[in-house]
Design a protein around this motif. Structure first.
Motif, short mmCIF file in Angstrom:
data_model
loop_
_atom_site.label_atom_id
_atom_site.label_comp_id
_atom_site.label_asym_id
_atom_site.label_seq_id
_atom_site.Cartn_x
_atom_site.Cartn_y
_atom_site.Cartn_z
N ARG A 50 0.82 -1.19 0.06
CA ARG A 50 0.10 0.06 0.07
C ARG A 50 0.80 1.41 -0.07
N GLY A 51 1.81 1.23 0.85
CA GLY A 51 2.81 2.36 0.89
C GLY A 51 3.42 2.65 -0.51
N ARG A 52 3.96 1.39 -1.20
CA ARG A 52 4.43 1.87 -2.59
C ARG A 52 3.60 2.41 -3.46
N ALA A 53 2.36 2.23 -3.51
CA ALA A 53 1.23 2.90 -4.15
C ALA A 53 1.21 4.40 -3.68
N LEU A 54 1.13 4.50 -2.52
CA LEU A 54 0.97 5.91 -1.84
C LEU A 54 2.29 6.88 -2.31
N ALA A 55 3.48 6.16 -2.14
CA ALA A 55 4.62 6.98 -2.48
C ALA A 55 4.98 7.28 -3.70
N ALA A 56 4.28 6.36 -4.78
CA ALA A 56 4.50 6.70 -6.29
C ALA A 56 3.65 7.81 -6.65
N ALA A 57 2.74 8.25 -6.03
CA ALA A 57 1.84 9.37 -6.73
C ALA A 57 2.77 10.76 -6.74
N VAL A 58 2.20 11.37 -7.87
CA VAL A 58 2.93 12.67 -8.26
C VAL A 58 2.59 13.67 -7.04
N LEU A 59 3.69 14.57 -6.89
CA LEU A 59 3.53 15.48 -6.04
C LEU A 59 3.45 16.68 -6.83
N SER A 60 2.13 17.53 -6.72
CA SER A 60 2.07 18.59 -7.52
C SER A 60 1.73 19.92 -6.65
N GLY A 61 2.18 20.91 -7.27
CA GLY A 61 2.06 22.21 -6.62
C GLY A 61 2.22 23.41 -7.09
N ALA A 62 2.04 24.63 -6.51
CA ALA A 62 2.44 25.99 -7.07
C ALA A 62 3.12 26.80 -5.95
N TYR A 63 4.02 27.80 -6.37
CA TYR A 63 4.24 28.90 -5.48
C TYR A 63 4.63 29.84 -6.12
N TRP A 64 4.88 31.07 -5.57
CA TRP A 64 5.16 32.33 -6.24
C TRP A 64 6.65 32.74 -5.94
N SER A 65 7.34 32.99 -7.12
CA SER A 65 8.68 33.32 -7.00
C SER A 65 9.01 34.46 -7.82
N GLU A 66 9.69 35.39 -7.26
CA GLU A 66 10.00 36.55 -8.01
C GLU A 66 8.78 37.19 -8.95
N GLY A 67 7.56 37.23 -8.43
CA GLY A 67 6.41 37.72 -8.89
C GLY A 67 5.66 36.75 -9.96
N ARG A 68 6.00 35.70 -10.13
CA ARG A 68 5.47 34.93 -11.05
C ARG A 68 5.14 33.50 -10.30
N GLN A 69 4.01 32.85 -10.76
CA GLN A 69 3.69 31.64 -10.22
C GLN A 69 4.40 30.37 -11.01
N VAL A 70 4.99 29.67 -10.18
CA VAL A 70 5.86 28.46 -10.59
C VAL A 70 5.01 27.18 -10.29
N ARG A 71 4.66 26.34 -11.44
CA ARG A 71 3.99 25.06 -11.02
C ARG A 71 5.10 23.88 -11.15
N TYR A 72 4.82 23.07 -10.25
CA TYR A 72 5.75 21.94 -10.42
C TYR A 72 5.04 20.61 -10.27
N ASP A 73 5.56 19.43 -10.76
CA ASP A 73 5.09 18.05 -10.81
C ASP A 73 6.34 17.17 -10.48
N ILE A 74 6.50 16.75 -9.32
CA ILE A 74 7.60 15.86 -9.06
C ILE A 74 7.11 14.40 -8.94
N VAL A 75 8.02 13.63 -9.71
CA VAL A 75 7.51 12.10 -9.64
C VAL A 75 8.70 11.61 -8.94
N PRO A 76 8.26 10.86 -7.60
CA PRO A 76 9.15 10.47 -6.60
C PRO A 76 9.83 9.29 -7.11
N GLU A 77 10.93 9.06 -6.56
CA GLU A 77 11.82 7.89 -6.70
C GLU A 77 11.27 7.13 -5.63
#
Length: 152
Positions: A50-77
């Motif tokens: 179950r943990g393997r399935a949970l760990a493999a899920a893509v981590l996505s989000g956004a944050y502001w940097s220098e006045g612009r929004q930066v989106r990210y999608d990180i695929v964990p190892e």
């Protein structure tokens, strides 16, 4: 060689999300960490299927940097490990370990998937006691110059 931290912020943000995930599923996952050898990678350790399935899920989000929004999608190892978040936390916060007079410092080493106890005296007795009590989840780091922190 000095390493640039350029491009690490999305990994820092994703690590926070992965830490929340590990705290929400402490028996299935272990503490995540950012691997620094080569390109940055977020490592999401797991203990159960179950943990393997949970760990493999893509981590996505956004944050502001220098006045612009930066989106990210990180695929964990994903990486299988022996010790869960719950097991590591339980050992780290154990009264016997916290009250050990020969061990002035300790922490959870996410990459090693162990609790590290630092001692300033070479004490084979301590090593044997911890090995017997915690069955390999604890490692002892000998630092002859270490000392217990004192607040003034």
């Amino acid at each position: 060689m000095l390493r640039s931290y350029e491009g690490i912020e999305p990994f820092n943000r994703a690590q926070l999300l992965a830490e929340q995930r590990a705290e929400a599923h402490p028996d299935d996952l272990a503490p995540p960490y950012i691997a620094h050898g080569g390109p940055y990678r977020l490592v999401a350790p797991y203990v159960t299927a179950r943990g393997r399935a949970l760990a493999a899920a893509v981590l996505s989000g956004a944050y502001w940097s220098e006045g612009r929004q930066v989106r990210y999608d990180i695929v964990p190892e994903v990486r299988r490990v022996a010790n869960s978040q719950a097991a590591l936390s339980s050992v780290f916060h154990a009264d016997e370990l916290q009250d050990e007079p020969a061990a002035p410092a300790g922490w959870i080493d996410e990459e090693a998937n162990r609790v590290v106890v630092e001692t300033n005296s070479f004490d084979q007795d301590l090593r044997h006691r911890l090995a017997e009590r915690y069955k390999g989840i604890v490692v002892v780091k000998w630092d002859p110059f270490g000392q217990r922190a004192v607040l003034h």
